[in-house]
Design a protein around this motif. Structure first.
Motif, PDB file in Angstrom:
ATOM      1  N   LEU A 251       0.854  -1.187   0.000  1.00 45.00           N
ATOM      2  CA  LEU A 251       0.000   0.000   0.000  1.00 45.00           C
ATOM      3  C   LEU A 251       0.887   1.232   0.000  1.00 45.00           C
ATOM      4  O   LEU A 251       1.850   1.301   0.769  1.00 45.00           O
ATOM      5  CB  LEU A 251      -0.894   0.010   1.247  1.00 45.00           C
ATOM      6  N   VAL A 252       0.575   2.190  -0.843  1.00 48.26           N
ATOM      7  CA  VAL A 252       1.259   3.480  -0.833  1.00 48.26           C
ATOM      8  C   VAL A 252       0.270   4.565  -0.404  1.00 48.26           C
ATOM      9  O   VAL A 252      -0.852   4.630  -0.910  1.00 48.26           O
ATOM     10  CB  VAL A 252       1.834   3.823  -2.224  1.00 48.26           C
ATOM     11  N   LEU A 253       0.686   5.361   0.563  1.00 45.02           N
ATOM     12  CA  LEU A 253      -0.071   6.533   1.001  1.00 45.02           C
ATOM     13  C   LEU A 253       0.745   7.767   0.661  1.00 45.02           C
ATOM     14  O   LEU A 253       1.899   7.876   1.085  1.00 45.02           O
ATOM     15  CB  LEU A 253      -0.349   6.467   2.503  1.00 45.02           C
ATOM     16  N   HIS A 254       0.160   8.671  -0.106  1.00 48.44           N
ATOM     17  CA  HIS A 254       0.903   9.848  -0.558  1.00 48.44           C
ATOM     18  C   HIS A 254       0.051  11.088  -0.334  1.00 48.44           C
ATOM     19  O   HIS A 254      -1.123  11.121  -0.720  1.00 48.44           O
ATOM     20  CB  HIS A 254       1.230   9.715  -2.049  1.00 48.44           C
ATOM     21  N   GLY A 255       0.645  12.072   0.322  1.00 47.15           N
ATOM     22  CA  GLY A 255      -0.056  13.324   0.526  1.00 47.15           C
ATOM     23  C   GLY A 255      -0.292  14.049  -0.789  1.00 47.15           C
ATOM     24  O   GLY A 255       0.631  14.217  -1.591  1.00 47.15           O
TER      25      GLY A 255
ATOM     26  N   ALA B 229      -1.793  -1.190  -3.949  1.00 49.75           N
ATOM     27  CA  ALA B 229      -2.874  -0.236  -3.729  1.00 49.75           C
ATOM     28  C   ALA B 229      -2.254   1.127  -3.436  1.00 49.75           C
ATOM     29  O   ALA B 229      -1.169   1.213  -2.852  1.00 49.75           O
ATOM     30  CB  ALA B 229      -3.751  -0.683  -2.568  1.00 49.75           C
ATOM     31  N   ARG B 230      -2.928   2.162  -3.851  1.00 54.87           N
ATOM     32  CA  ARG B 230      -2.406   3.517  -3.648  1.00 54.87           C
ATOM     33  C   ARG B 230      -3.554   4.432  -3.271  1.00 54.87           C
ATOM     34  O   ARG B 230      -4.628   4.366  -3.866  1.00 54.87           O
ATOM     35  CB  ARG B 230      -1.724   4.020  -4.915  1.00 54.87           C
ATOM     36  N   ARG B 231      -3.280   5.288  -2.284  1.00 52.59           N
ATOM     37  CA  ARG B 231      -4.287   6.262  -1.856  1.00 52.59           C
ATOM     38  C   ARG B 231      -3.623   7.608  -1.686  1.00 52.59           C
ATOM     39  O   ARG B 231      -2.566   7.719  -1.036  1.00 52.59           O
ATOM     40  CB  ARG B 231      -4.919   5.821  -0.538  1.00 52.59           C
ATOM     41  N   VAL B 232      -4.219   8.620  -2.281  1.00 53.34           N
ATOM     42  CA  VAL B 232      -3.753   9.993  -2.124  1.00 53.34           C
ATOM     43  C   VAL B 232      -4.587  10.663  -1.039  1.00 53.34           C
ATOM     44  O   VAL B 232      -5.826  10.626  -1.074  1.00 53.34           O
ATOM     45  CB  VAL B 232      -3.856  10.766  -3.447  1.00 53.34           C
ATOM     46  N   LEU B 233      -3.907  11.265  -0.071  1.00 57.57           N
ATOM     47  CA  LEU B 233      -4.563  11.937   1.051  1.00 57.57           C
ATOM     48  C   LEU B 233      -4.673  13.421   0.738  1.00 57.57           C
ATOM     49  O   LEU B 233      -3.677  14.162   0.779  1.00 57.57           O
ATOM     50  CB  LEU B 233      -3.775  11.702   2.341  1.00 57.57           C
TER      51      LEU B 233
END
Length: 298
Positions: free
Chosen positions: A239-243, A266-270
């Protein structure tokens, strides 16, 4: 009394913070630059409440972590960070922990998985795009501008700033990499204490100089670097979390990386979050980690 415990590895006495020692699962949370293990305090407490034993080590050159031998090169190369993490896992006898890393810690965690397939059950990377360790990578002009501090540290004046004015130098990163104001003076003071390590400046300077081919690597990591260049395909679910407002590593640097991850990506942009998601949005980060782990079988 120091809140840190300590474990000996072949090269280092690694200091670490720990939550819930009796937890049924283990998570290792790795801090970035310029930051400290305390960056994970809120996320760590949340994972501990969910049943994890949580370990937050101080990277080489940070906090109470120390080199065991004065003759060991103070290398900051990224392969060394990955090997340090594997040594930490081995010293504590951890079995396939969840690895979560921010910035330098994300590179350490990914490199550990590249050096030893099966080292982790799951991998979570914050604020970093995988495969961006390569000195020959293509950089947009915007990203090259964001990396001004990399180029500055390759000069004598930059080295002087790192060695002699680390507090103001690193405060500049905190002030410009995330929408502000986002941190308290107390939080920065806590983090900057980790930079009082006697090896911090040399490790930092070598890390950025080596990354772009301006410094030779430690021969001890020659084989590891070869394994990591080009970036290997990883088998661990990731999982990648990127601001979305990250002004250090643009969010685009983590896009389109699916081919590197055989175990799933999986990737989610915050939205509205800058370069320090675990500090700026700790509950959202913890929620995302726990949901990912539940989905991937932890």
């Amino acid at each position: 009394m120091s809140p840190y415990a300590q474990i000996q590895t072949p090269l280092l006495d690694i200091a670490y913070l720990e939550w819930n020692p009796a937890g049924s699962r283990t998570a290792v949370l790795l801090h970035g630059w310029p930051d400290s293990p305390e960056s994970w305090n809120t996320v760590a407490a949340r994972l501990a409440a969910d049943g994890y034993r949580v370990l937050c080590p101080a990277l080489r050159g940070f906090g109470p972590t120390r080199f065991r031998d004065a003759a060991t090169p103070r290398s900051g190369e990224l392969a060394a960070l990955g090997r340090d993490l594997l040594d930490f896992i081995d010293a504590l006898g951890l079995q396939r922990p969840l690895l979560v890393g921010h910035d330098w810690g994300a590179r350490a965690a990914a490199n550990a998985c590249g050096l030893r397939p099966g080292a982790a059950l799951q991998l979570v990377l914050l604020s970093v795009g995988y495969g961006t360790n390569d000195a020959n990578q293509t950089l947009s002009l915007t990203q090259a501008r964001n990396y001004w501090y990399h180029w500055f540290m390759a000069t004598p004046r930059g080295a002087e700033a790192v060695r002699g004015n680390r507090r103001e130098f690193t405060r500049n990163m905190w002030d410009t990499w995330s929408p502000g104001p986002w941190y308290t003076p107390e939080a920065f003071d806590e983090a900057v204490r980790a930079f009082d390590n006697p090896d911090w400046a040399e490790v930092v300077l070598h890390s950025y100089r080596h990354r772009w081919g301006y410094a030779e690597g430690d021969i001890a990591y020659q084989a590891d670097t070869a394994l990591l260049t080009p970036a290997p395909v990883l088998t661990v679910p990731t999982l990648v979390l990127h601001g979305g407002a990250d002004a250090c590593n643009q969010p685009a640097t983590s896009e389109g990386k699916e081919a590197f991850f055989q175990g799933g990506y999986a990737r989610r942009v915050l939205d509205g979050v800058g370069h320090f998601p675990q500090r700026e949005a700790p509950q959202a980060v913890a929620d995302a980690i726990l949901a990912f782990c539940a989905k991937t079988g932890a």
